[in-house]
Design a protein around this motif. Structure first.
Motif, PDB file in Angstrom:
ATOM      1  N   TYR A 208       0.813  -1.229   0.000  1.00 23.57           N
ATOM      2  CA  TYR A 208       0.000   0.000   0.000  1.00 23.57           C
ATOM      3  C   TYR A 208       0.843   1.274   0.000  1.00 23.57           C
ATOM      4  O   TYR A 208       0.601   2.203  -0.773  1.00 23.57           O
ATOM      5  CB  TYR A 208      -0.924  -0.019   1.222  1.00 23.57           C
ATOM      6  N   SER A 221      -7.384  -0.492  -1.087  1.00 21.49           N
ATOM      7  CA  SER A 221      -8.219  -1.647  -0.730  1.00 21.49           C
ATOM      8  C   SER A 221      -9.590  -1.683  -1.391  1.00 21.49           C
ATOM      9  O   SER A 221     -10.189  -2.733  -1.532  1.00 21.49           O
ATOM     10  CB  SER A 221      -8.419  -1.657   0.781  1.00 21.49           C
ATOM     11  N   SER A 224     -13.973   1.037   0.949  1.00 18.65           N
ATOM     12  CA  SER A 224     -14.678   2.175   1.543  1.00 18.65           C
ATOM     13  C   SER A 224     -16.196   2.004   1.595  1.00 18.65           C
ATOM     14  O   SER A 224     -16.822   2.371   2.581  1.00 18.65           O
ATOM     15  CB  SER A 224     -14.304   3.469   0.822  1.00 18.65           C
ATOM     16  N   TYR A 258     -11.821  12.075  11.429  1.00 23.57           N
ATOM     17  CA  TYR A 258     -12.883  12.920  10.879  1.00 23.57           C
ATOM     18  C   TYR A 258     -14.236  12.673  11.560  1.00 23.57           C
ATOM     19  O   TYR A 258     -15.031  13.589  11.727  1.00 23.57           O
ATOM     20  CB  TYR A 258     -13.000  12.724   9.363  1.00 23.57           C
ATOM     21  N   HIS A 316     -10.253   7.662  -7.154  1.00 26.72           N
ATOM     22  CA  HIS A 316      -9.027   7.402  -6.397  1.00 26.72           C
ATOM     23  C   HIS A 316      -8.724   8.592  -5.477  1.00 26.72           C
ATOM     24  O   HIS A 316      -8.945   9.741  -5.849  1.00 26.72           O
ATOM     25  CB  HIS A 316      -7.900   7.186  -7.406  1.00 26.72           C
ATOM     26  N   ASN A 317      -8.189   8.298  -4.284  1.00 26.39           N
ATOM     27  CA  ASN A 317      -7.959   9.361  -3.306  1.00 26.39           C
ATOM     28  C   ASN A 317      -7.055  10.482  -3.824  1.00 26.39           C
ATOM     29  O   ASN A 317      -7.336  11.663  -3.618  1.00 26.39           O
ATOM     30  CB  ASN A 317      -7.362   8.775  -2.024  1.00 26.39           C
ATOM     31  N   ARG A 320      -9.126  12.571  -5.973  1.00 25.13           N
ATOM     32  CA  ARG A 320     -10.106  13.356  -5.193  1.00 25.13           C
ATOM     33  C   ARG A 320      -9.437  14.644  -4.712  1.00 25.13           C
ATOM     34  O   ARG A 320     -10.032  15.718  -4.742  1.00 25.13           O
ATOM     35  CB  ARG A 320     -10.616  12.567  -3.972  1.00 25.13           C
ATOM     36  N   MET A 321      -8.190  14.521  -4.249  1.00 22.81           N
ATOM     37  CA  MET A 321      -7.499  15.715  -3.748  1.00 22.81           C
ATOM     38  C   MET A 321      -7.255  16.713  -4.881  1.00 22.81           C
ATOM     39  O   MET A 321      -7.399  17.919  -4.707  1.00 22.81           O
ATOM     40  CB  MET A 321      -6.161  15.321  -3.101  1.00 22.81           C
ATOM     41  N   ALA A 324     -10.619  18.363  -6.051  1.00 14.56           N
ATOM     42  CA  ALA A 324     -11.163  19.253  -5.013  1.00 14.56           C
ATOM     43  C   ALA A 324     -10.350  20.539  -4.947  1.00 14.56           C
ATOM     44  O   ALA A 324     -10.898  21.639  -4.821  1.00 14.56           O
ATOM     45  CB  ALA A 324     -11.163  18.537  -3.662  1.00 14.56           C
ATOM     46  N   SER A 353     -15.958  12.008   6.469  1.00 14.92           N
ATOM     47  CA  SER A 353     -14.742  11.928   5.647  1.00 14.92           C
ATOM     48  C   SER A 353     -14.828  12.851   4.437  1.00 14.92           C
ATOM     49  O   SER A 353     -13.825  13.435   4.018  1.00 14.92           O
ATOM     50  CB  SER A 353     -14.514  10.504   5.153  1.00 14.92           C
ATOM     51  N   GLY A 357     -12.340  15.846   3.834  1.00 15.65           N
ATOM     52  CA  GLY A 357     -11.534  15.889   2.606  1.00 15.65           C
ATOM     53  C   GLY A 357     -11.703  17.210   1.871  1.00 15.65           C
ATOM     54  O   GLY A 357     -10.728  17.811   1.402  1.00 15.65           O
TER      55      GLY A 357
HETATM   56  P1  FAD Z   1      -7.822   2.854   1.151  1.00 18.50           P
HETATM   57  O1  FAD Z   1      -6.763   3.766   0.678  1.00 18.50           O
HETATM   58  O2  FAD Z   1      -7.612   1.395   0.994  1.00 18.50           O
HETATM   59  O3  FAD Z   1      -8.049   3.188   2.697  1.00 18.50           O
HETATM   60  C1  FAD Z   1      -8.757   2.296   3.577  1.00 18.50           C
HETATM   61  C2  FAD Z   1      -9.914   2.994   4.231  1.00 18.50           C
HETATM   62  O4  FAD Z   1      -9.438   4.051   5.055  1.00 18.50           O
HETATM   63  C3  FAD Z   1     -10.879   3.645   3.266  1.00 18.50           C
HETATM   64  O5  FAD Z   1     -11.786   2.719   2.746  1.00 18.50           O
HETATM   65  C4  FAD Z   1     -11.513   4.706   4.141  1.00 18.50           C
HETATM   66  O6  FAD Z   1     -12.537   4.186   4.944  1.00 18.50           O
HETATM   67  C5  FAD Z   1     -10.366   5.127   5.042  1.00 18.50           C
HETATM   68  N1  FAD Z   1      -9.708   6.312   4.476  1.00 18.50           N
HETATM   69  C6  FAD Z   1      -8.712   6.353   3.573  1.00 18.50           C
HETATM   70  N2  FAD Z   1      -8.327   7.611   3.337  1.00 18.50           N
HETATM   71  C7  FAD Z   1      -9.105   8.396   4.101  1.00 18.50           C
HETATM   72  C8  FAD Z   1      -9.185   9.791   4.305  1.00 18.50           C
HETATM   73  N3  FAD Z   1      -8.386  10.653   3.686  1.00 18.50           N
HETATM   74  N4  FAD Z   1     -10.132  10.258   5.151  1.00 18.50           N
HETATM   75  C9  FAD Z   1     -10.948   9.411   5.805  1.00 18.50           C
HETATM   76  N5  FAD Z   1     -10.913   8.081   5.655  1.00 18.50           N
HETATM   77  C10 FAD Z   1      -9.997   7.573   4.825  1.00 18.50           C
HETATM   78  N6  FAD Z   1     -13.734   8.612   2.043  1.00 18.50           N
HETATM   79  C11 FAD Z   1     -14.917   8.060   2.310  1.00 18.50           C
HETATM   80  O7  FAD Z   1     -14.959   6.938   2.837  1.00 18.50           O
HETATM   81  N7  FAD Z   1     -16.091   8.696   2.024  1.00 18.50           N
HETATM   82  C12 FAD Z   1     -16.103   9.929   1.438  1.00 18.50           C
HETATM   83  O8  FAD Z   1     -17.177  10.495   1.205  1.00 18.50           O
HETATM   84  C13 FAD Z   1     -14.861  10.534   1.114  1.00 18.50           C
HETATM   85  N8  FAD Z   1     -14.815  11.739   0.496  1.00 18.50           N
HETATM   86  C14 FAD Z   1     -13.605  12.319   0.209  1.00 18.50           C
HETATM   87  C15 FAD Z   1     -13.574  13.582  -0.389  1.00 18.50           C
HETATM   88  C16 FAD Z   1     -12.363  14.200  -0.683  1.00 18.50           C
HETATM   89  C17 FAD Z   1     -12.348  15.566  -1.315  1.00 18.50           C
HETATM   90  C18 FAD Z   1     -11.157  13.535  -0.379  1.00 18.50           C
HETATM   91  C19 FAD Z   1      -9.831  14.180  -0.697  1.00 18.50           C
HETATM   92  C20 FAD Z   1     -11.173  12.283   0.217  1.00 18.50           C
HETATM   93  C21 FAD Z   1     -12.388  11.651   0.530  1.00 18.50           C
HETATM   94  N9  FAD Z   1     -12.447  10.371   1.143  1.00 18.50           N
HETATM   95  C22 FAD Z   1     -13.664   9.828   1.444  1.00 18.50           C
HETATM   96  C23 FAD Z   1     -11.211   9.677   1.578  1.00 18.50           C
HETATM   97  C24 FAD Z   1     -10.587   8.695   0.570  1.00 18.50           C
HETATM   98  O9  FAD Z   1     -10.449   9.300  -0.687  1.00 18.50           O
HETATM   99  C25 FAD Z   1     -11.380   7.395   0.415  1.00 18.50           C
HETATM  100  O10 FAD Z   1     -11.659   6.852   1.679  1.00 18.50           O
HETATM  101  C26 FAD Z   1     -10.588   6.351  -0.374  1.00 18.50           C
HETATM  102  O11 FAD Z   1     -10.257   6.856  -1.648  1.00 18.50           O
HETATM  103  C27 FAD Z   1     -11.416   5.072  -0.512  1.00 18.50           C
HETATM  104  O12 FAD Z   1     -10.705   4.132  -1.250  1.00 18.50           O
HETATM  105  P2  FAD Z   1     -10.172   2.781  -0.592  1.00 18.50           P
HETATM  106  O13 FAD Z   1     -11.285   2.104   0.121  1.00 18.50           O
HETATM  107  O14 FAD Z   1      -9.462   2.021  -1.661  1.00 18.50           O
HETATM  108  O15 FAD Z   1      -9.178   3.367   0.486  1.00 18.50           O
END
Ligand code: FAD
Length: 427
Positions: A208, A221, A224, A258, A316-317, A320-321, A324, A353, A357
């Motif tokens: 990761y 992963s 989410s 958050y 993708h995170n 998203r950044m 935004a 979250s 974000g």
């Molecule tokens: P992974 O990278 O595998 O991370 C594992 C888990 O950790 C995620 O599933 C999530 O639950 C948590 N996580 C990871 N990054 C963050 C973070 N920065 N903040 C809070 N939790 C995090 N996440 C959401 O779950 N819901 C949203 O509505 C959301 N909106 C976002 C809006 C913006 C503008 C930004 C910049 C980020 C946002 N995120 C949000 C955080 C993040 O982008 C996503 O959680 C992530 O992309 C989900 O992909 P993954 O499950 O593969 O995450």
């Protein structure tokens, strides 16, 4: 007499805190899910895939529950009305920290207690909630790094231990199968949707830290949506994270962080965490906003992200950044517009979250990017999508005449936002 376990954001029977206590302390536990009309009526898309996800998860839950001789009662109503009409032995449910849920739960508690019925609630959605991780002076943290240090110092086996619900499955109420309303019955359409699998891929978690920033790679992963609706247990994930990769554990801590911020500072739902940021004079150009939503800004990495979101409900995170930052800083559009658009489209939409974000990107949040940090989309592309694989997937016409010219010049936009922000913040 029947005891109710009220499923909400915890759609699983394994390792579920409230369900564990309901079953341990009672004999006839009936699982209930309420399609909350207050929430559903606020959605403006009758083909909302999140409702489809919930519906599929309920079918799966019901199937599992029926193996134990019980079923799942699913109703479509306002929960407050529902609890006015029943008189169970007790009601068990897990905490929800959003302001609507807090108000609703307070109303439900009052109704039940007036009838002498206990309303028992538990922490389940996060590892640490509310004030469990706080500063030595008992104030909430507003900066992530010291919060995460305290979080890790406090963590021990107790907080990661799963709740062995299966020990008490015999205490479910015996009943015949109860018909589950169809999506149509609740005013929604069944649409084809493919959801991320509920599988913790350890090979992804192990790499990761090296792969998470590259949107062309399957390096995160994708759990989410499962965390959002509780189809996986956060304790289970945190156990894996602790063993396999501390960088991934940090992401799970951001989620707790958050949720904690939203609980202590509920004003963030409508306003900037830092009040000075509410003085920014946003341009809020509706046409530019529409181009951003549609992925037609002429900035390929931004457009790729928005098109991924529109097509799949995921982004993708890293992207998203970038999108935004682009909306708030390049276009000077209020972060709340972007937040609301994401809230409509993201399958994993989570108020805490998403708000965190967006406020981070706009600079208005706790522990946010400094106001003078304006992501340069071209540099971000060079770093994180150097072969333009992600971009070409979503913007195949990039580089051709069919692709729009940039909506705004990067250097011009950067100067404009810096002076607007300076003016608002008196810097
Ligand atoms: P992974 O990278 O595998 O991370 C594992 C888990 O950790 C995620 O599933 C999530 O639950 C948590 N996580 C990871 N990054 C963050 C973070 N920065 N903040 C809070 N939790 C995090 N996440 C959401 O779950 N819901 C949203 O509505 C959301 N909106 C976002 C809006 C913006 C503008 C930004 C910049 C980020 C946002 N995120 C949000 C955080 C993040 O982008 C996503 O959680 C992530 O992309 C989900 O992909 P993954 O499950 O593969 O995450």
């Amino acid at each position: 007499q029947t005891t109710i376990h009220w499923f909400r954001r915890d759609l699983r029977i394994q390792d579920n805190a409230a369900l564990y206590y309901a079953l341990k302390e009672n004999k006839k536990v009936l699982p209930v899910f309420i399609f909350d009309t207050v929430i559903l009526e606020a959605l403006d898309d009758w083909a909302d895939k999140r409702v489809v996800f919930i519906h599929q998860s309920l079918l799966h839950l019901q199937e599992q529950l029926e193996e134990f001789g019980t079923s799942l009662l699913v109703v479509h109503t306002d929960p407050v009305q529902f609890y006015k009409s029943v008189r169970p032995q007790a009601v068990y449910t897990n905490h929800d920290y959003e302001s609507y849920a807090l108000t609703r739960d307070a109303a439900v508690k009052k109704i039940l207690e007036a009838k002498g019925v206990h309303f028992n609630t538990y922490k389940d959605q996060v590892i640490f909630e509310k004030s469990e991780v706080q500063k030595d002076n008992e104030e909430p943290y507003t900066v992530f790094t010291p919060y995460s240090k305290k979080w890790k110092a406090k963590l021990n086996a107790f907080f990661l231990k799963s709740y062995p619900t299966e020990k008490y499955f015999k205490n479910f109420k015996a009943c015949k199968s109860i018909a589950l309303p169809s999506l149509k019955d609740i005013g929604f359409k069944d649409v084809d949707a493919i959801f991320p699998e509920r599988v913790i891929k350890t090979s992804i978690i192990e790499k990761y830290d090296k792969q998470r920033d590259f949107p062309a790679i399957r390096g995160t992963s994708r759990l989410s949506i499962h965390l959002r609706f509780g189809t996986v247990s956060i304790r289970k994930l945190a156990q894996v994270a602790k063993k396999k990769n501390e960088v991934w554990l940090n992401e799970l801590i951001w989620r707790d962080f958050y949720a904690m911020i939203l609980f202590h500072f509920p004003h963030v739902e409508a306003r900037s965490f830092r009040p000075a940021y509410d003085h920014i004079e946003w341009r809020n150009d509706p046409e530019e906003f529409e181009k951003w939503c549609d992925g037609q800004t002429g900035y390929p990495i931004v457009d790729a992200g928005m098109r991924e979101l529109n097509a799949t409900g995921f982004m993708h995170n890293r992207v998203r950044m970038i999108v935004a930052s682009f909306l708030t800083k390049h276009l000077l559009i209020d972060w709340r517009w972007g937040e609301a658009y994401f809230a409509k489209k993201l399958l994993d939409y989570d108020l805490a979250s998403n708000n965190g974000g967006w406020q981070w990107a706009a600079g208005s949040g706790c522990d946010a990017a400094p106001y003078f940090r304006v992501f340069n989309p071209a540099l971000q592309t060079q770093k994180f999508d150097p072969k333009m694989e992600y971009i070409k997937k979503w913007v195949p016409e990039v580089g051709t005449e069919n692709y729009p010219k940039p909506i705004v010049d990067h250097v011009f936009a950067r100067d404009r936002v810096l002076s607007s922000y300076r003016k608002a913040l008196n810097k």
